[in-house]
Design a protein around this motif. Structure first.
Motif, PDB file in Angstrom:
ATOM      1  N   ASP A  45       0.959  -1.275   0.054  1.00 13.55           N
ATOM      2  CA  ASP A  45       0.051   0.082   0.022  1.00 13.55           C
ATOM      3  C   ASP A  45       1.029   1.247   0.029  1.00 13.55           C
ATOM      4  O   ASP A  45       1.963   1.391   0.678  1.00 13.55           O
ATOM      5  CB  ASP A  45      -0.832  -0.083   1.417  1.00 13.55           C
ATOM      6  N   LYS A  46       0.495   1.997  -0.940  1.00 14.20           N
ATOM      7  CA  LYS A  46       1.119   3.508  -0.929  1.00 14.20           C
ATOM      8  C   LYS A  46       1.484   4.192   0.526  1.00 14.20           C
ATOM      9  O   LYS A  46       2.565   4.766   0.825  1.00 14.20           O
ATOM     10  CB  LYS A  46       0.571   4.137  -1.924  1.00 14.20           C
ATOM     11  N   LYS A  47       0.408   4.088   1.293  1.00 11.04           N
ATOM     12  CA  LYS A  47       0.348   4.933   2.460  1.00 11.04           C
ATOM     13  C   LYS A  47       1.260   4.343   3.504  1.00 11.04           C
ATOM     14  O   LYS A  47       1.775   5.016   4.284  1.00 11.04           O
ATOM     15  CB  LYS A  47      -0.998   4.828   3.259  1.00 11.04           C
ATOM     16  N   GLU A  48       1.667   3.077   3.252  1.00  8.31           N
ATOM     17  CA  GLU A  48       2.661   2.493   4.361  1.00  8.31           C
ATOM     18  C   GLU A  48       4.336   2.680   3.844  1.00  8.31           C
ATOM     19  O   GLU A  48       4.952   2.475   4.557  1.00  8.31           O
ATOM     20  CB  GLU A  48       2.487   1.256   4.542  1.00  8.31           C
ATOM     21  N   LEU A  49       4.507   3.069   2.586  1.00  6.58           N
ATOM     22  CA  LEU A  49       5.673   3.289   2.020  1.00  6.58           C
ATOM     23  C   LEU A  49       6.174   4.493   2.294  1.00  6.58           C
ATOM     24  O   LEU A  49       5.591   5.719   2.220  1.00  6.58           O
ATOM     25  CB  LEU A  49       5.665   2.925   0.718  1.00  6.58           C
ATOM     26  N   LYS A  50       7.602   4.455   2.594  1.00  8.48           N
ATOM     27  CA  LYS A  50       8.223   5.835   2.984  1.00  8.48           C
ATOM     28  C   LYS A  50       8.985   6.168   1.508  1.00  8.48           C
ATOM     29  O   LYS A  50       9.296   5.400   0.733  1.00  8.48           O
ATOM     30  CB  LYS A  50       9.234   5.689   4.129  1.00  8.48           C
ATOM     31  N   ASP A  51       9.383   7.362   1.622  1.00  8.34           N
ATOM     32  CA  ASP A  51      10.116   8.157   0.217  1.00  8.34           C
ATOM     33  C   ASP A  51      11.532   7.446   0.169  1.00  8.34           C
ATOM     34  O   ASP A  51      11.831   6.837  -0.958  1.00  8.34           O
ATOM     35  CB  ASP A  51      10.326   9.537   0.437  1.00  8.34           C
ATOM     36  N   GLU A  52      12.123   7.026   1.385  1.00  8.10           N
ATOM     37  CA  GLU A  52      13.376   6.278   1.520  1.00  8.10           C
ATOM     38  C   GLU A  52      13.191   4.848   0.694  1.00  8.10           C
ATOM     39  O   GLU A  52      14.323   4.448   0.043  1.00  8.10           O
ATOM     40  CB  GLU A  52      14.115   5.979   2.992  1.00  8.10           C
ATOM     41  N   GLU A  53      11.996   4.194   0.921  1.00 11.74           N
ATOM     42  CA  GLU A  53      12.146   2.746   0.181  1.00 11.74           C
ATOM     43  C   GLU A  53      11.764   2.850  -1.181  1.00 11.74           C
ATOM     44  O   GLU A  53      12.201   2.451  -1.939  1.00 11.74           O
ATOM     45  CB  GLU A  53      10.637   2.240   0.960  1.00 11.74           C
ATOM     46  N   TYR A  54      11.012   4.198  -1.604  1.00 13.55           N
ATOM     47  CA  TYR A  54      10.799   4.116  -2.898  1.00 13.55           C
ATOM     48  C   TYR A  54      12.169   4.633  -3.615  1.00 13.55           C
ATOM     49  O   TYR A  54      12.631   3.953  -4.806  1.00 13.55           O
ATOM     50  CB  TYR A  54       9.865   5.433  -3.129  1.00 13.55           C
ATOM     51  N   THR A  55      13.155   5.366  -3.090  1.00 10.71           N
ATOM     52  CA  THR A  55      14.051   5.708  -3.575  1.00 10.71           C
ATOM     53  C   THR A  55      15.237   4.705  -3.774  1.00 10.71           C
ATOM     54  O   THR A  55      15.919   4.398  -4.694  1.00 10.71           O
ATOM     55  CB  THR A  55      14.948   6.921  -2.373  1.00 10.71           C
ATOM     56  N   GLU A  56      15.244   3.723  -2.542  1.00  6.31           N
ATOM     57  CA  GLU A  56      16.193   2.516  -2.762  1.00  6.31           C
ATOM     58  C   GLU A  56      15.541   1.558  -3.923  1.00  6.31           C
ATOM     59  O   GLU A  56      16.650   0.927  -4.268  1.00  6.31           O
ATOM     60  CB  GLU A  56      16.268   2.000  -1.145  1.00  6.31           C
ATOM     61  N   PHE A  57      14.503   1.301  -3.829  1.00  5.86           N
ATOM     62  CA  PHE A  57      14.163   0.386  -5.005  1.00  5.86           C
ATOM     63  C   PHE A  57      14.267   1.053  -6.444  1.00  5.86           C
ATOM     64  O   PHE A  57      14.760   0.124  -7.241  1.00  5.86           O
ATOM     65  CB  PHE A  57      12.340   0.244  -4.841  1.00  5.86           C
ATOM     66  N   TYR A  58      14.279   2.170  -6.517  1.00  2.00           N
ATOM     67  CA  TYR A  58      14.687   2.942  -7.933  1.00  2.00           C
ATOM     68  C   TYR A  58      16.148   2.469  -8.077  1.00  2.00           C
ATOM     69  O   TYR A  58      16.431   1.972  -9.358  1.00  2.00           O
ATOM     70  CB  TYR A  58      14.487   4.538  -7.728  1.00  2.00           C
ATOM     71  N   LYS A  59      17.061   2.652  -7.090  1.00  4.34           N
ATOM     72  CA  LYS A  59      18.411   2.419  -7.255  1.00  4.34           C
ATOM     73  C   LYS A  59      18.624   0.767  -7.420  1.00  4.34           C
ATOM     74  O   LYS A  59      19.540   0.776  -8.200  1.00  4.34           O
ATOM     75  CB  LYS A  59      19.092   2.751  -6.140  1.00  4.34           C
TER      76      LYS A  59
END
Length: 634
Positions: free
Chosen positions: A243-257
């Motif tokens: 769920d988007k609501k439970e994800l932090k920006d840091e998690e999105y950033t690391e997944f991108y990398k």
């Protein structure tokens, strides 16, 4: 059956040697990323096995549960990253670990500056993967067996990162790869359980299979189990399914990398779960920096494709139009078959629908970024603007949405920075102005100083200044925006419409009559160099200019096509004279035909120079000019 030794020593490809040296020296300040890179590779190996097993379930052998295990041996000072993914054959070891088989490699190395900080960022865009192990290790041992191969066909790859490596046949019961790092002196922090767990949690929490470590034992030594117990350190759930609501920006950033193999943070992203005619999840990122090979047409681009959470392929280009090739991310579809191929994707109605939806999603994300954070959007434009300009030609349905995102220089500030949107321009248009005026040229200076702008500057009418090679192509496919036509100031007869006052119109008509004989003389002098000659009201301080006929391509586009090796008949320009200029009046009164022809030729060449910055015969121009100057000083 025992394995045959069959050991051989091979040399690294020259680029690998260079990359190893750069990494050890440039990336040392952020050395913990080696673990992220190796875990990411292990996860990719698991994804590939999952896909291959769709066609051959024997590849699972006796291990249906995919995992990654991290083991530290303090006594031996080694760290091992093991997976039970697809594994490698002997040839694959030589190919994957001994060479860099990547398009644009030469261009990448050419861009290196020797500045460690700058080069570190570039190396991050290039993606270092396996070779990052040498940041902390002075020797690396890889033990691997490809899924579906005999235990006796396993391979040991080993190198001290000194320019060569060895390959040796060995035995390995289970499929997959074990990478053992023999740590350098001073790197013992990566043998510490807490340190390893914190790095895994920081960089690899999003990996969709468990990353395991030995479970800490807190009891008496006598009660310690002989076989260590392992536990997952990460969540082991596909990030895009959470769920988007439970994800932090840091998690999105690391997944991108992880998926982009980029060291830098993304600029922005959008995460969407769609239900309806098509069910899919998309997670799309805009990188913070253009890759070194953005303009390399051989480079594969596209999104990672998952079907029902099963990885299918990298670089599924069908889901993105080419002008959005900088976008990174993934699509997980519930509608496509698990055995989908690139050929099926090209023909699939579902993939075409997803492509349209993805393009709209990206354009919407960029529009939101432009509205919410102008500085960030300007950074995006500086990196990817010229690629986005391909959009109006490629994506007719989204032409206006792309146009809304374009940025240009303009006479509003006369600054080279491209930060003027078409909407900004329209907001400053004069009430009586009906068109959006623009000029294309070889360089910004040529555009800004063009004589074609003189009347517009006099009247305070803004003109968009375009000096990129792709701008001619762009404007040939962008005819209007919000009902207002784009008009080139270098094409056709100038018609300012309601911007021109009655006195100017009357003066131009009078000049046409007064200079009729001069026009005929100039036509005769120029011969077939010009399509037509006429007086104009577009100039205020220059004596003459050249323009293209409405039906002909202008000089800039002609030049670009020539440079591309395309042969074509050369359209002749129209030569326009400023009847108010002293040189034109002097020309009108010139009785000596030789001097008249020389003056006409110089004015024509000057106009060509102002338009394109070059002449076919500069020596003849210089000779005529010197001749006229000598007559003045005698």
């Amino acid at each position: 059956m025992s394995a045959t030794p069959n050991k051989e020593t091979l040399s690294f490809q020259a680029e690998v040697k260079q990359l190893l040296h750069l990494m050890v020296h440039s990336l040392y300040s952020n050395k913990e990323i080696f673990l992220r890179e190796l875990i990411s590779n292990a996860a990719d190996a698991a994804d590939k096995l999952r896909f291959k097993a769709l066609a051959d379930d024997k590849l699972w052998e006796t291990e249906p549960n995919l995992k990654i295990r991290i083991t530290a041996d303090k006594a031996a000072r080694t760290l091992t990253i093991a997976d039970n993914g697809t594994g490698m054959t002997r040839d694959e070891c030589a190919q994957n670990l001994g060479t860099i088989a990547r398009s644009g490699t030469a261009e990448f190395f050419q861009q290196l500056s020797g500045d460690q900080q700058k080069d570190a960022k570039l190396i991050g865009q290039f993606g270092v993967g396996f070779y990052s192990a040498f940041i902390v290790a002075d020797k690396v041992t890889v033990r691997t067996r490809a899924a579906g191969h005999e235990a006796s066909q396993a391979v040991i790859w080993e190198s001290a990162g000194d320019g060569s490596y060895t390959l040796e046949t060995t035995e390995k019961a289970g499929r997959g790869t074990e990478i053992t790092l023999h740590l350098r002196e001073g790197e013992d922090e990566f043998l510490d359980d807490w340190r390893l767990r914190s790095v895994i949690t920081k960089y690899s929490d999003h990996i969709s299979l468990p990353v395991e470590m030995v479970k800490p034992f807190h009891g008496e030594e006598k009660d310690k189990p002989e076989t260590p117990e392992y536990e997952a350190v990460n969540r082991a759930t596909a990030l895009w399914l959470r769920d988007k609501k439970e994800l932090k920006d840091e998690e999105y950033t690391e997944f991108y990398k992880h998926i982009a193999h980029d060291f830098e943070d993304p600029l922005t992203w959008t995460h969407n779960k769609v239900e309806g005619n098509h069910e899919y999840t998309s997670l799309l990122y805009i990188p913070g920096r253009a890759p070194y090979d953005l303009w390399n047409r051989e480079k594969a681009h596209g999104l990672k494709l998952y079907v029902q959470r099963v990885f299918i392929m990298d670089d599924a280009e069908v889901f993105l139009p080419t002008y959005l090739r900088f976008v990174r991310g993934l699509i997980d579809s519930n509608d496509l078959p698990l055995n989908v191929s690139r050929e099926i994707l090209q023909e699939s109605k579902t993939s075409r629908a997803l492509r349209e939806a993805t393009a709209k999603r990206v354009l919407s994300m960029l529009d939101k970024l432009a509205q919410d954070d102008g500085e960030k959007y300007q950074n995006f434009w500086n990196e990817f603007g010229n690629v986005l300009k391909e959009g109006p030609a490629e994506d007719f349905g989204n032409r206006e949405a792309v146009a809304k995102l374009l940025r240009f220089s303009s006479t509003h500030t006369d600054a080279e920075k491209q930060d003027v949107s078409i909407q900004d321009y329209i907001g400053r248009m004069k009430p009586e102005q009906k068109a959006i005026y623009y000029i294309t040229a070889e360089s910004f200076a040529t555009a800004k100083n063009s004589p074609h702008l003189e009347i517009f500057r006099k009247k305070g009418v803004e003109v968009l200044l375009m000096a990129e090679r792709i701008d001619e192509w762009l404007m040939s496919h962008l005819e209007e925006f919000e009902g207002k036509k784009f008009v080139s100031v270098t094409r056709g007869k100038l018609d300012l419409g309601e911007l021109a006052d009655e006195e100017e119109k009357k003066a131009e008509e009078a000049a046409q009559t007064e200079y009729k004989s001069l026009i005929e003389r100039v036509k005769t002098a120029l011969g077939d160099k010009a399509k037509d000659v006429r007086v104009t009201s577009r100039l205020t301080s220059s004596p003459a200019c050249i323009v293209a006929d409405d039906k002909d391509m202008n000089l800039q586009l002609q030049r670009l096509l020539k440079q591309a090796g395309q042969a074509m008949p050369e359209p002749k320009p129209i030569f326009e004279l400023n009847p108010e200029h002293a040189l034109v009046k002097r020309l009108h009164d010139e009785a000596d035909e030789t001097r008249f022809e020389d003056l006409v030729a110089v004015l024509f060449d000057q106009a060509l120079l102002a338009e394109s910055g070059q002449l076919n015969d500069p020596a003849a121009f210089a000779a005529r000019l010197n001749k006229l100057l000598l007559e003045l000083v005698r």
